[in-house]
Design a protein around this motif. Structure first.
Motif, mmCIF file in Angstrom:
data_model
loop_
_atom_site.group_PDB
_atom_site.id
_atom_site.type_symbol
_atom_site.label_atom_id
_atom_site.label_comp_id
_atom_site.label_asym_id
_atom_site.label_seq_id
_atom_site.Cartn_x
_atom_site.Cartn_y
_atom_site.Cartn_z
ATOM 1 N N SER A 37 30.027 -40.739 6.690
ATOM 2 C CA SER A 37 30.852 -39.655 6.149
ATOM 3 C C SER A 37 30.530 -39.417 4.687
ATOM 4 O O SER A 37 30.730 -40.303 3.855
ATOM 5 N N VAL A 38 30.037 -38.231 4.401
ATOM 6 C CA VAL A 38 29.691 -37.883 3.021
ATOM 7 C C VAL A 38 30.726 -36.883 2.501
ATOM 8 O O VAL A 38 31.005 -35.873 3.155
ATOM 9 N N ILE A 39 31.292 -37.199 1.354
ATOM 10 C CA ILE A 39 32.224 -36.274 0.704
ATOM 11 C C ILE A 39 31.431 -35.586 -0.398
ATOM 12 O O ILE A 39 30.966 -36.251 -1.343
ATOM 13 N N ALA A 40 31.256 -34.280 -0.266
ATOM 14 C CA ALA A 40 30.374 -33.574 -1.201
ATOM 15 C C ALA A 40 30.835 -32.143 -1.408
ATOM 16 O O ALA A 40 31.371 -31.515 -0.506
ATOM 17 N N GLY A 41 30.590 -31.643 -2.607
ATOM 18 C CA GLY A 41 30.850 -30.226 -2.865
ATOM 19 C C GLY A 41 32.275 -29.898 -3.237
ATOM 20 O O GLY A 41 32.654 -28.725 -3.294
ATOM 21 N N LEU A 42 33.100 -30.920 -3.525
ATOM 22 C CA LEU A 42 34.485 -30.619 -3.912
ATOM 23 C C LEU A 42 34.503 -29.793 -5.197
ATOM 24 O O LEU A 42 33.700 -30.018 -6.105
ATOM 25 N N GLY A 43 35.430 -28.845 -5.258
ATOM 26 C CA GLY A 43 35.564 -28.025 -6.463
ATOM 27 C C GLY A 43 34.328 -27.200 -6.771
ATOM 28 O O GLY A 43 34.074 -26.850 -7.913
ATOM 29 N N ALA A 94 34.559 -23.716 -4.548
ATOM 30 C CA ALA A 94 34.722 -23.843 -3.103
ATOM 31 C C ALA A 94 35.193 -25.243 -2.718
ATOM 32 O O ALA A 94 34.740 -26.243 -3.286
ATOM 33 N N GLU A 95 36.095 -25.304 -1.778
ATOM 34 C CA GLU A 95 36.553 -26.569 -1.205
ATOM 35 C C GLU A 95 37.381 -26.225 0.031
ATOM 36 O O GLU A 95 38.100 -25.228 0.034
ATOM 37 N N ASP A 132 36.021 -31.650 1.614
ATOM 38 C CA ASP A 132 37.474 -31.840 1.706
ATOM 39 C C ASP A 132 37.733 -33.334 1.794
ATOM 40 O O ASP A 132 36.802 -34.116 1.958
ATOM 41 N N TYR A 133 38.989 -33.739 1.717
ATOM 42 C CA TYR A 133 39.315 -35.146 1.910
ATOM 43 C C TYR A 133 40.786 -35.281 2.252
ATOM 44 O O TYR A 133 41.632 -34.586 1.692
ATOM 45 N N SER A 134 41.090 -36.179 3.160
ATOM 46 C CA SER A 134 42.481 -36.530 3.432
ATOM 47 C C SER A 134 42.748 -37.857 2.733
ATOM 48 O O SER A 134 42.262 -38.912 3.174
ATOM 49 N N PHE A 135 43.454 -37.804 1.624
ATOM 50 C CA PHE A 135 43.642 -39.005 0.795
ATOM 51 C C PHE A 135 44.286 -40.141 1.588
ATOM 52 O O PHE A 135 45.274 -39.939 2.282
ATOM 53 N N GLY A 136 43.707 -41.299 1.468
ATOM 54 C CA GLY A 136 44.217 -42.454 2.199
ATOM 55 C C GLY A 136 43.681 -42.557 3.614
ATOM 56 O O GLY A 136 44.044 -43.466 4.358
ATOM 57 N N TYR A 137 42.816 -41.605 4.000
ATOM 58 C CA TYR A 137 42.307 -41.636 5.369
ATOM 59 C C TYR A 137 40.810 -41.384 5.454
ATOM 60 O O TYR A 137 40.072 -42.223 5.976
#
Lengths: 292, 368
Positions: free
Chosen positions: B334-340, B117-118, B311-316
């Protein structure tokens, strides 16, 4: 069969002088009649029909993305049939949108058997964007992306389509409207996927005077560079002017040297093209004579 | 009728109950079960639709466009690479104002190959003019898909709707859910600009810059008006079937000092984290953003905010976090979690709240 007087392509198009596509479209729509929708991917006809809010077409025209014509035609046809309507769905696409970017969607639609007619009008280049090479550009033709002449042969679209065994397949040429008209009428009378490949001699792209479109088409047929035929449920027949041309052809050089795009073609290349045409016609004649 | 099934099955049943005329689809993991189920319904006669087994996702949306152009109800489903492959056609759909409904099984994009999931697939389509809804449960996947047709086809909207469900975490988890008696909820499809043989016209013809500009504004007007339509349709659904939804699902937010915000299944997980934090004396609440387009107005005044992005917007930065920064004026952690498909538990979510810092960013499982 008399060609109807009714016009579906009006006198307000944005076509170039001598445009073979509008000539072809005129007879295609006359043959199809008013209960017809045209599906047009990016191509010269995107421009020919004029600018919103006006239109030069007297039947609905649905403009779609470059690669998607055959798939849009599939969905449209299925929806009409599900609603109990027989409306003709005709995808009308250039060679780039057919032999190159659109070939996957075309292949899928032919294989699935959706009930529609796909017409590729072939001016042998990306004419709408200023004459770049396409997979349909013939050997030695100069385009803006093959400035020294194309080094590869034209992709054999008809063989690719034939491999899908459509219910009806035909070639035609802008110079022979009656042959074209009859084939469209016949194609639309048969349920299932139909395909037509129509040669469209393009004055600005091929670099010949704009009043010679019909003559250039006739030279293509008389030299055997373009053969008029139809394959109805798999059975091949040579049609119209090609029946005579098969017996006595003019040299391909008579066709090639009349066009600016072949400026600089070598004698070896002319010999190679002549040999290819001889071989192709030999194969077609064998197929006509064969029982299978 | 209460049933048990996966999120995929819930979507397929909702599509069956919405009675589309044409479904065109290509299989892709983890969406496959949706189109398999629909193909079965068509084959066994429980669904009276044309199923077009196309050769690609680009063509599945193209076939839906062709069908919807005639004025019939149309559905497709996809995921991940399939969605980005049909990107061009997503623009064409919204531009042509065709009310197509699509389910997207949220999945990571390669390389390397990852089927977890992502939200990067659907969020990279956020500017195509599609409405986007993110389901948190199988029940919601069913309800949202069923309602999506009425929203998309509403005269004030006439825009396509994408129902998103987290790959595997929702598409493949079996849950109980209730189907509805569809009678009387979805009005007959009415497309005012359907192809009309009697009044021929050009569709999608060449436009001047000024005309094109007006068409873009019309799309935006449909998007803005869709807020009221979503509320109206969800209210009608609640009145008829008893299940109530909002654009943002709030949980214990009334007196909350810190609010956790996320989408999809992460949004459900954080409700458990909120209870856990409350037991520790942290006045936490959560907001699960269901509709990402149109983007909801959220009042975050006087609240600390923790946003979890799958999700993530690279460079932003995290996409949801940045949308909230821009639209709601907050300065979230902002937490980036659960990618892939990375596992993120309610305990992890609670730990994000404990480590929060204003306007910070944290990559779960990557940052030391």
């Amino acid at each position: 069969m008399a060609i109807p007087d009714e016009e579906y392509i009006l006198k307000t198009t944005s076509a170039c002088a001598g445009c073979p596509s509008s000539l072809i479209l005129r007879y295609v729509t006359k043959a199809a009649g008013p209960d017809t929708v045209l599906v047009i991917p990016a191509c010269c006809t995107s421009v020919i029909q004029g600018v919103y809010p006006t239109t030069a077409m007297n039947i609905p025209v649905y403009n779609v993305a470059f690669a998607s014509a055959a798939a849009v035609g599939s969905g449209m046809s299925e929806a009409f049939r599900a609603s109990g309507r027989k409306t003709n769905v005709i995808c009308y696409a250039g060679d780039g949108g057919t032999v190159d970017i659109g070939i996957q969607a075309l292949s899928g639609a032919l294989e699935r058997g959706n009930d529609f007619l796909y017409i590729c009008y072939d001016n042998e280049a990306y004419s709408n964007t200023g004459m770049q090479r396409s997979g349909a550009t013939p050997l030695a033709a100069r385009t803006t992306t093959t400035p020294a002449g194309k080094t590869d042969h034209k992709k054999d679209l008809d063989a690719i389509v034939a491999a899908h065994n459509p219910v009806y397949q035909a070639t035609a040429c802008a110079a022979y409207p009656m042959d074209l008209y009859n084939k469209v009428v016949k194609a639309l009378s048969i349920p299932g996927p139909k395909f037509m490949h129509v040669l469209a001699p393009c004055p600005p792209g091929w670099r010949f005077p704009s009043d010679e479109t019909v003559e250039m088409g006739k030279l293509a047929v008389k030299s055997g560079m373009w053969v008029l035929w139809e394959r109805d449920h798999g059975k091949l027949a040579i049609t119209g002017a090609s029946k005579a041309a098969m017996k006595k052809r003019i040299p391909v050089a008579d066709y090639l040297t009349r066009q600016g795009r072949f400026k600089g073609i070598t004698d070896d290349q002319i010999t190679e093209i002549q040999a290819m045409v001889d071989r192709t016609i030999g194969c077609l004649q064998k197929e006509v004579e064969s029982e299978c | 009728m209460l049933t048990i099934g996966t999120g995929n099955k819930a979507v397929a049943l909702a599509v069956r109950d919405a009675k589309p005329v044409v479904v065109a689809a290509y299989p892709i993991t983890p969406q496959t079960e949706i189109v398999e189920e629909i193909a079965n319904y068509v084959a066994d006669g429980s669904m009276d639709a044309r199923y077009i087994p196309v050769e690609s996702e680009h063509s599945s949306m193209a076939a839906c466009i062709g069908a919807a152009a005639t004025g019939v109800r149309t559905f497709t489903a996809t995921s991940s690479h399939g969605l980005v492959y049909m990107c061009e056609m997503l623009h064409m759909t919204a531009g042509a104002r065709l009310p197509i409904v699509m389910a997207n099984a949220n999945r990571a994009l390669g390389p390397g190959w990852n089927i977890g999931a992502e939200h990067s697939d659907s969020l990279s389509m956020r500017d195509t003019g599609w409405l986007q809804c993110y389901a948190g449960t199988a029940q919601e996947a069913y309800d949202a898909t069923f309602m999506a047709f009425r929203i998309a086809e509403h005269a004030n909207v006439l825009l396509p709707v994408m129902i998103n469900l987290d790959g595997f975490l929702l598409t493949h988890i079996t849950q109980p859910f209730d189907t509805v008696d569809p009678e009387g909820f979805l009005p007959p499809t009415s497309t005012p600009h359907a192809i009309d043989i009697e009044n021929p016209g050009g569709y999608g013809t060449l436009t001047t810059g000024s005309e094109h500009f007006k068409f873009r504004w019309d799309i935006e007007r449909g998007m803005r008006d869709s807020v009221a339509v979503i509320k109206e349709v969800e209210e009608a659904f609640a009145a008829k079937y008893g299940r109530r939804y909002d654009m943002v699902e709030e949980y214990r937010c009334e007196d909350a000092e810190v609010v956790i915000i996320a989408m999809g299944t992460l949004g459900k997980e954080m409700e458990v984290a909120v209870d856990m934090l409350r037991n520790e004396g942290v006045r936490a609440g959560s907001m699960r953003v269901r509709w990402f387009r149109p983007f909801p107005v959220i009042d975050l005044a006087d609240k600390e905010v923790v946003v979890i992005d799958r999700d993530y917007s690279f460079g932003y930065g995290g996409i949801l976090a940045n949308e909230l920064r821009a639209k709601c004026g907050c300065r979230p952690f902002s937490v980036i979690a659960g990618l892939g498909g990375q596992d993120v538990t309610y305990k992890d979510i609670a730990s994000f709240v404990r480590m929060r810092e204003e306007d910070g960013e944290y990559w779960f499982g990557v940052d030391a």
